[in-house]
Motif scaffolding. Structure first.
Motif, PDB file in Angstrom:
ATOM      1  N   VAL A  72       0.859  -1.197   0.000  1.00  0.00           N
ATOM      2  CA  VAL A  72       0.000   0.000   0.000  1.00  0.00           C
ATOM      3  C   VAL A  72       0.889   1.240   0.000  1.00  0.00           C
ATOM      4  O   VAL A  72       1.885   1.294   0.735  1.00  0.00           O
ATOM      5  N   ARG A  73       0.515   2.219  -0.830  1.00  0.00           N
ATOM      6  CA  ARG A  73       1.283   3.463  -0.872  1.00  0.00           C
ATOM      7  C   ARG A  73       0.637   4.505   0.040  1.00  0.00           C
ATOM      8  O   ARG A  73      -0.558   4.772  -0.055  1.00  0.00           O
ATOM      9  N   TYR A  74       1.440   5.065   0.948  1.00  0.00           N
ATOM     10  CA  TYR A  74       0.942   6.105   1.869  1.00  0.00           C
ATOM     11  C   TYR A  74       1.601   7.433   1.496  1.00  0.00           C
ATOM     12  O   TYR A  74       2.828   7.551   1.567  1.00  0.00           O
ATOM     13  N   THR A  75       0.798   8.411   1.104  1.00  0.00           N
ATOM     14  CA  THR A  75       1.350   9.684   0.614  1.00  0.00           C
ATOM     15  C   THR A  75       1.278  10.767   1.690  1.00  0.00           C
ATOM     16  O   THR A  75       0.496  10.671   2.638  1.00  0.00           O
ATOM     17  N   HIS A  76       2.086  11.814   1.501  1.00  0.00           N
ATOM     18  CA  HIS A  76       2.334  12.779   2.594  1.00  0.00           C
ATOM     19  C   HIS A  76       1.278  13.875   2.753  1.00  0.00           C
ATOM     20  O   HIS A  76       1.332  14.649   3.706  1.00  0.00           O
ATOM     21  N   ILE A  77       0.309  13.931   1.840  1.00  0.00           N
ATOM     22  CA  ILE A  77      -0.736  14.942   2.013  1.00  0.00           C
ATOM     23  C   ILE A  77      -1.928  14.260   2.671  1.00  0.00           C
ATOM     24  O   ILE A  77      -2.490  13.309   2.132  1.00  0.00           O
ATOM     25  N   LEU A  78      -2.243  14.737   3.870  1.00  0.00           N
ATOM     26  CA  LEU A  78      -3.221  14.033   4.695  1.00  0.00           C
ATOM     27  C   LEU A  78      -4.561  14.752   4.673  1.00  0.00           C
ATOM     28  O   LEU A  78      -4.617  15.984   4.574  1.00  0.00           O
ATOM     29  N   ASP A  79      -5.619  13.970   4.781  1.00  0.00           N
ATOM     30  CA  ASP A  79      -6.951  14.554   4.905  1.00  0.00           C
ATOM     31  C   ASP A  79      -7.173  14.838   6.393  1.00  0.00           C
ATOM     32  O   ASP A  79      -7.268  13.891   7.194  1.00  0.00           O
ATOM     33  N   PRO A  80      -7.247  16.131   6.779  1.00  0.00           N
ATOM     34  CA  PRO A  80      -7.384  16.445   8.208  1.00  0.00           C
ATOM     35  C   PRO A  80      -8.656  15.865   8.826  1.00  0.00           C
ATOM     36  O   PRO A  80      -8.732  15.729  10.052  1.00  0.00           O
ATOM     37  N   ALA A  81      -9.632  15.482   8.009  1.00  0.00           N
ATOM     38  CA  ALA A  81     -10.870  14.909   8.557  1.00  0.00           C
ATOM     39  C   ALA A  81     -10.641  13.483   9.058  1.00  0.00           C
ATOM     40  O   ALA A  81     -11.285  13.043  10.006  1.00  0.00           O
ATOM     41  N   THR A  82      -9.702  12.762   8.435  1.00  0.00           N
ATOM     42  CA  THR A  82      -9.488  11.353   8.799  1.00  0.00           C
ATOM     43  C   THR A  82      -8.109  11.102   9.406  1.00  0.00           C
ATOM     44  O   THR A  82      -7.883  10.067  10.031  1.00  0.00           O
TER      45      THR A  82
END
Ligand code: AMP
Ligand code: MG
Length: 324
Positions: free
Chosen positions: A243-253
């Motif tokens: 799974v690829r985890y990217t550095h721009i996060l959704d502040p809601a989750t």
């Protein structure tokens, strides 16, 4: 012809030659804010060096990973009286958080640090850890008394999403104060800041990186002073169990944004706004991004979806050429 007139000839020739050559180009490369920067200025030799110092001072003050930076001291609970510039930066960040409905969140550090995106020590945080961190990012933690700022207990700032856009803007203010510096092209990692008209009369040509690998998705041709800022998961990520985890996060989750957008390039006269927006639009996805563009009317964007579809806002239709 008298001696005096004869003596004028070389002076005149020199002036003609100077005009023909135009202002000289001066370039310098440096490493700041975790990225290689190229600063090119036409017409003044000393400015690139000055801009480099300016950028390095900003990094010292605003980096979240330097223990002695202003941001780290605020994050450690200190109350600080800020300069006019830094006060303005943080107040504008507060406003942008509100305007983007929280998609851009300048106090997301309790969450970003769990994922290790600012330190490079990547890991997938557990559900409970994320919930606890999210509890301290839910609302504006800034308490102002005049120019003195204190953060709510447990709250921490991360200005990584805006610092380079703001830096570009500050460089433009410095350039404007120097009449000999007629034009500049500042490449600050994924952020480009143009200034003035290119002395050879041609437009600025700015490559938009393909989010799917090497090479360009296309090229933007612009004239004048603009911030051109790109955000994309491809810029920083790690992989675990496929799974690829990217550095721009959704502040809601508190998890990597999965909006269907692979990259967003924003063109705006205001550098800070461009940078906050590139991050926020990537979190929002294409439809909400287009709705925000309609509502605000002060920026343009190139949106590239995960399936490769490119959407341009109407102001860029003649400025963007897709790569052949
Ligand atoms: P950018 O490349 O300008 O989009 O900024 C990305 C960086 O901003 C990340 O590396 C994090 O440090 C931080 N960040 C991630 N997601 C957000 C967000 N939704 N709002 C504000 N900052 C964020
Ligand atoms: Mg940004």
């Amino acid at each position: 012809m008298g001696f005096k007139r004869l003596a004028l000839i070389p002076v005149l020739l020199f002036c003609v030659l100077l005009t023909a050559c135009g202002p000289r180009e001066h370039s310098r490369q440096c490493f700041a804010m975790d990225t290689v920067m190229t600063l090119t200025v036409w017409g003044d030799e000393s400015i690139p060096g000055e801009l480099q110092k300016l950028l390095q001072n900003m990094e010292n003050d605003l980096s979240v990973t330097r223990p002695d930076s202003l941001v780290s001291r605020l994050n450690a609970g200190q109350e600080l009286t800020l300069s006019r510039e830094y006060g303005e930066l943080l107040r504008r960040a507060q406003v942008l958080e509100e305007e983007t409905g929280g998609a851009f969140c300048p106090w997301l550090y309790p969450v970003t640090k769990l994922w290790g995106f600012t330190t490079g020590q990547y890991r997938v945080p557990g559900e409970r850890e994320l919930e606890t961190a999210l509890a301290s990012t839910g609302q504006d933690p800034m308490h102002w008394e005049g120019d003195t700022l204190r953060l709510e207990k447990g709250a921490e700032l991360d200005l990584g999403a805006i610092v380079k856009g703001w830096a570009g803007e500050q460089c433009v203010s410095r350039l404007k104060a120097c009449p000999e510096a007629v034009a500049a092209l500042l490449s600050l990692g994924g952020n480009i800041q143009t200034y003035g008209e290119k002395p050879d009369g041609s437009p600025w040509r700015i490559g938009v990186q393909s989010p799917f690998g090497e090479g360009l998705a296309g090229t933007l041709e612009l004239r004048g002073t603009w911030a051109v800022v790109t955000s994309g998961g491809y810029e920083r990520y790690f992989e675990e169990n496929g799974v690829r985890y990217t550095h721009i996060l959704d502040p809601a989750t508190g998890r990597p944004a999965q909006s269907g957008l692979a990259s967003v390039t924003v063109v705006c006269a205001d550098g800070l706004r461009a940078d906050a927006l590139s991050t926020a639009l990537l979190v929002m996805g294409r439809e909400k991004a287009m709705a925000l563009w309609e509502a605000w009317g002060d920026f343009e964007a190139v949106l590239i979806e995960m399936d490769g579809t490119v959407t341009l806002t109407s102001g860029l239709e003649n400025a963007f050429s897709p790569a052949g």
